[in-house]
Design an enzyme around this catalytic site. Structure first.
Site, PDB file in Angstrom:
ATOM      1  N   HIS A   1       0.810  -1.221   0.000  1.00  0.00           N
ATOM      2  CA  HIS A   1       0.000   0.000   0.000  1.00  0.00           C
ATOM      3  C   HIS A   1       0.848   1.280   0.000  1.00  0.00           C
ATOM      4  O   HIS A   1       0.730   2.087  -0.920  1.00  0.00           O
ATOM      5  CB  HIS A   1      -1.000  -0.055   1.155  1.00  0.00           C
ATOM      6  CG  HIS A   1      -1.669   1.250   1.429  1.00  0.00           C
ATOM      7  ND1 HIS A   1      -2.532   1.840   0.521  1.00  0.00           N
ATOM      8  CD2 HIS A   1      -1.599   2.100   2.486  1.00  0.00           C
ATOM      9  CE1 HIS A   1      -2.965   2.994   1.025  1.00  0.00           C
ATOM     10  NE2 HIS A   1      -2.413   3.169   2.203  1.00  0.00           N
TER      11      HIS A   1
ATOM     12  N   HIS B   1       3.687   6.814   5.576  1.00  0.00           N
ATOM     13  CA  HIS B   1       2.483   7.499   6.058  1.00  0.00           C
ATOM     14  C   HIS B   1       1.654   6.678   7.037  1.00  0.00           C
ATOM     15  O   HIS B   1       0.912   7.233   7.826  1.00  0.00           O
ATOM     16  CB  HIS B   1       1.622   7.994   4.896  1.00  0.00           C
ATOM     17  CG  HIS B   1       0.735   6.955   4.275  1.00  0.00           C
ATOM     18  ND1 HIS B   1       1.125   6.190   3.205  1.00  0.00           N
ATOM     19  CD2 HIS B   1      -0.526   6.557   4.577  1.00  0.00           C
ATOM     20  CE1 HIS B   1       0.142   5.374   2.874  1.00  0.00           C
ATOM     21  NE2 HIS B   1      -0.873   5.567   3.682  1.00  0.00           N
TER      22      HIS B   1
ATOM     23  N   ASP C   1     -23.052  12.869 -27.880  1.00  0.00           N
ATOM     24  CA  ASP C   1     -23.031  13.510 -29.177  1.00  0.00           C
ATOM     25  C   ASP C   1     -22.167  14.749 -29.195  1.00  0.00           C
ATOM     26  O   ASP C   1     -21.951  15.349 -30.233  1.00  0.00           O
ATOM     27  CB  ASP C   1     -24.457  13.897 -29.576  1.00  0.00           C
ATOM     28  CG  ASP C   1     -24.882  13.148 -30.814  1.00  0.00           C
ATOM     29  OD1 ASP C   1     -24.092  12.293 -31.246  1.00  0.00           O
ATOM     30  OD2 ASP C   1     -25.966  13.425 -31.327  1.00  0.00           O
TER      31      ASP C   1
ATOM     32  N   ASP D   1      -3.263   8.414  -0.993  1.00  0.00           N
ATOM     33  CA  ASP D   1      -3.684   7.316  -0.123  1.00  0.00           C
ATOM     34  C   ASP D   1      -5.128   6.934  -0.464  1.00  0.00           C
ATOM     35  O   ASP D   1      -5.464   5.765  -0.640  1.00  0.00           O
ATOM     36  CB  ASP D   1      -3.571   7.801   1.334  1.00  0.00           C
ATOM     37  CG  ASP D   1      -4.038   6.772   2.348  1.00  0.00           C
ATOM     38  OD1 ASP D   1      -3.538   5.643   2.295  1.00  0.00           O
ATOM     39  OD2 ASP D   1      -4.887   7.115   3.192  1.00  0.00           O
TER      40      ASP D   1
ATOM     41  N   GLU E   1       0.754   4.732  12.684  1.00  0.00           N
ATOM     42  CA  GLU E   1      -0.642   4.425  12.966  1.00  0.00           C
ATOM     43  C   GLU E   1      -0.834   3.017  13.529  1.00  0.00           C
ATOM     44  O   GLU E   1      -1.498   2.812  14.508  1.00  0.00           O
ATOM     45  CB  GLU E   1      -1.439   4.601  11.676  1.00  0.00           C
ATOM     46  CG  GLU E   1      -2.900   4.743  11.882  1.00  0.00           C
ATOM     47  CD  GLU E   1      -3.255   5.958  12.742  1.00  0.00           C
ATOM     48  OE1 GLU E   1      -4.334   5.920  13.317  1.00  0.00           O
ATOM     49  OE2 GLU E   1      -2.442   6.921  12.848  1.00  0.00           O
ATOM     50  N   ASP E   2      -0.218   2.046  12.879  1.00  0.00           N
ATOM     51  CA  ASP E   2      -0.528   0.679  13.286  1.00  0.00           C
ATOM     52  C   ASP E   2       0.697  -0.048  13.827  1.00  0.00           C
ATOM     53  O   ASP E   2       0.667  -1.238  14.079  1.00  0.00           O
ATOM     54  CB  ASP E   2      -1.109  -0.089  12.098  1.00  0.00           C
ATOM     55  CG  ASP E   2      -0.255   0.072  10.868  1.00  0.00           C
ATOM     56  OD1 ASP E   2      -0.050   1.234  10.463  1.00  0.00           O
ATOM     57  OD2 ASP E   2       0.225  -0.920  10.321  1.00  0.00           O
TER      58      ASP E   2
HETATM   59 MN    MN Z   1      -2.803   4.539   3.955  1.00  0.00          MN
END
Ligand code: MN
Length: 731
Positions: A77, A101, A288, A168, A105-106
């Protein structure tokens, strides 16, 4: 560094953690990273490429053992996100920030750790992005507004935070398939409502279109499927028309000795869809229209090319737009014209220079994408910063998230008119802007002191809506003050927040005096003097309006929060009629109108939550209309007939509302719809069904509590597969 083995709520795409295969999986990924490093070495210094590789290793360790819901190693990712930004040639700090990034966070990587290895700027970028990640968007307006506010705060410090966040989101949208239907819908809606407009405002055209198309795909899977299939098959038929027209245009430009490149232009699906809905066109009518782009070497050539093409095919009157002389707010420049094409079909042409084309494509990112000394690129970057700064100032003034969101929406969905000052300076204002908006956009003091306006040398009301090309001259007076009534017609955030700010900070005493004068006047009309009003009447008024004191009531009148006429009637009411008061719990629904008879207009059927206005009918009280009721028309501008009113917060009585629904004509569909309506806690007051062929149109009159309730009902109904279209009827 420790690796956390649990999942945090901020990372919806993080599925589970495993441990053993991690490194092997990562090795399999290396070609992807190799390509990324190859791409960036085309424009980054070798030591920066090396730092990016180090960031990849760092992120790889941090995310090792983590997997996306799709089963891929999590590190895929950030690598993909970084590649999107490398495509925009963002600088090394931004790319490293993108690679890292998600690490704070995790995992348990700290900001300090990133700072010590990659510098403070990178650490700030990562911190900014993860703060955005933690924002949970909710349907509740307050929460959403608050989230928006936080995003802008982060972005105003460094616009690269937003670029990383957008990339992201693009990657998450590309891989949205793995989510369940409910999540797909929620994420897609959020993307369409929030991220796509921001990408557009920043001029990131390609990202903007991709975000829109992906959202469209997940919000309306069937419509998307049908449209994309239809466009594909139409492409074959179009090919001949496109190539013949392009040849003719090339030949014409060559004969006029204009160096130019002519490109055929495809519309993206969502814009086709919008056009069909907004302009009520069929698919073939939208398709068109043929799009072409002409790229030339300099500005004079743009106008030469325009002339040449106008002699080749006749232009359609009123369609020409000069965004070169007057660029759009996001920096976009081009000439737009529509021609009668060779096969009787309209041809939309955009003419621009190479440089304009770069900005049209990458917007604020073109600053990095084309690191040239080009003035216009740096200028655009500076302007974006200015815009963000002005948002922050507005935020400081309003303090209220919902109010701020209302302001911001005006900025994010621009549709502008251009007018001139008496000195010939061009001012861009959003469509619908009035003379007062103009006054405030020139200067706050001019806005606060304006008393009249001359538009094209003619005296006009201050609420007059401005049109393209108007020459606007504001007349000011030193004693003048903003009028609360202006809030009903101004459209720009600057005017609105300044008027509110002024009214809020206006001296309490001053407003009390003004209120007393107004009340005195209103009482005089009822043949009562203020000094004759009995204490009992005052007490009754205070009790029923929950105002703190008489002074408070007077100040409220002066500030425009209460209406002098209404208070006057209330005070002048003889004591014996007091039994006729509405009993508690019965419908006093409109704030500021206590004691007056109220009816709800049957044309637009306002419900709590709708912006409303009240028409004063002699001896009949007030008739409440929605703000946009088509039947109000011209009389709306007469300030003696209209009052600004708002809904009381505590309303319990149900309101009637009309909706029209188109559904596939299948057995049991009405029963399904009725069941859903009952499920949502509403009653059907009336229903009228007209069948035609394989579709049925149903008109419902429903009882609802407020706008949100109606929205819930409509959302519920849309979930029924047979329901094709549904909307509320007004007027
Ligand atoms: Mn992310």
């Amino acid at each position: 560094m420790q690796i956390a083995g649990f999942r945090l709520p901020g990372l919806p795409f993080l599925a589970k953690t495993r441990s053993a295969e991690a490194d092997a999986q990562r090795a399999a990924l290396d070609p992807e990273v190799g390509e990324l490093l190859g791409e960036v070495s085309a424009y980054l210094r070798p030591d920066d490429v090396e730092r990016l590789r180090a960031a990849y290793d760092f992120a790889g360790v941090a995310h090792s053992g983590q997997f996306r819901i799709s089963g891929e190693p999590y590190i895929t990712h950030p690598v993909a996100v970084t590649r999107i930004l490398a495509g925009l040639h963002l600088d090394a700090q931004a790319l490293i920030g993108a690679m890292l990034h998600d690490v704070t966070e995790d995992t348990r990587v700290t900001k300090t750790e990133i700072a010590s290895q990659f510098g403070k700027t990178v650490a700030d970028l990562v911190d900014g992005v993860s703060k955005l990640d933690r924002i949970e968007f909710q349907s509740q307006e307050e929460a959403q507004a608050e989230s928006f506010r936080k995003m802008l705060l982060a972005m105003s410090r460094d616009v690269r935070v937003m670029l990383i966040k957008l990339a992201d989101r693009v990657h998450n949208m590309r891989t949205l398939d793995v989510m369940n239907a409910e999540k797909r819908r929620r994420i897609a809606q959020e993307t369409l409502d929030i991220y796509a407009p921001i990408a557009n405002r920043l001029g990131l055209h390609a990202l903007y279109q991709e975000l829109q198309d992906l959202s469209f795909r997940y919000l309306y899977p069937n419509r998307y499927k049908v449209l994309s299939k239809a466009t594909k098959s139409a492409r074959g038929n179009r090919r001949e028309v496109v190539s013949k027209t392009r040849d003719a245009m090339n030949k014409q430009l060559k004969e006029h000795r204009i160096e130019a490149e002519v490109q055929g232009r495809e519309k993206h699906l969502y814009s086709i869809y919008r056009k069909m809905i907004e302009k009520q066109l069929t698919f073939s009518e939208v398709l068109d229209i043929y799009g072409f782009r002409v790229i030339v070497k300099d500005v004079p050539s743009c106008y030469l090319a325009l002339g040449a093409l106008h002699t080749l095919y006749k232009p359609i009157p009123g369609k020409f737009k000069d965004y070169i002389a007057i660029p759009k707010a996001n920096g976009y420049q081009s000439l737009h014209t529509t021609l009668f094409g060779p096969f009787g079909t309209p041809i939309e042409v955009q003419i621009r220079t190479e440089d304009m084309h770069k900005i049209a494509d990458a917007g604020v990112a073109s600053h990095w994408l084309y690191k040239s000394s080009d003035e216009s690129l740096t200028e655009l970057h500076r302007k974006t910063h200015q815009w963000l700064q002005s948002l922050m100032e507005m935020l400081a003034k309003t303090g209220d998230s919902v109010e701020f969101l209302e302001h911001l929406k005006v900025d994010l969905f621009p549709d502008e008119v251009y007018v001139f000052t008496p000195k010939g300076k061009i001012m861009a204002l959003p469509r619908g802007a009035t003379a007062v908006d103009f006054a405030y956009s020139v200067h706050t003091d001019i806005g606060n002191r304006c008393v009249a306006v001359k538009i094209n040398y003619e005296l006009m009301p201050l609420r007059t809506e401005l049109r393209n090309g108007d020459r606007v001259e504001i007349i000011t007076a030193s004693h003048a003050k903003p009028n609360p009534a202006w809030l009903t017609f101004v459209t720009t955030s600057k005017a609105r927040s300044n008027i509110r700010h002024y009214l809020r900070t206006m001296q309490y005493d001053e407003s009390r005096q003004l209120g007393e004068r107004l009340l005195d006047q209103a009482l005089a009309a009822l043949n009562v003097r203020l000094s004759d009003v009995q204490d009992a009447s005052w007490e009754r008024l205070l009790k029923e309006t929950s105002a703190k004191s008489r002074q408070q009531v007077l100040a409220d009148i002066g500030l425009g929060k209460r209406l002098s006429v209404v208070v006057a009637r209330r005070l002048a009411q003889p004591q014996e009629s007091q039994q006729a008061e509405p009993k508690p719990g019965s419908a006093i629904v409109i704030r500021g109108t206590e004691g007056m008879a109220i009816q709800f207009a049957r044309c637009c059927r306002p419900i709590p939550g709708d912006p409303i206005v009240a028409l004063i009918k002699k001896d009949q009280g007030l008739v409440i209309h929605t703000h946009d009721c088509p039947l109000i028309g011209k009389t709306r501008t007469d300030p003696d007939k209209w009052l600004d009113v708002e809904w009381d917060t505590a309303i319990t009585k149900p309101f009637d509302v009309s909706i029209r629904l188109l559904a596939a004509n299948q057995q049991g569909v009405l029963a399904k719809i009725a069941a859903e309506i009952a499920e949502q806690g509403s009653n059907i007051e009336h229903v009228n069904v007209e069948g035609s062929g394989d579709h049925t149109t149903m008109h419902f009159t429903l009882q609802v509590r407020h706008r949100v309730h109606l929205a819930e009902i409509m959302r519920g109904l849309r979930r029924i597969p047979e329901v094709v279209r549904i909307h509320r009827l007004k007027g």
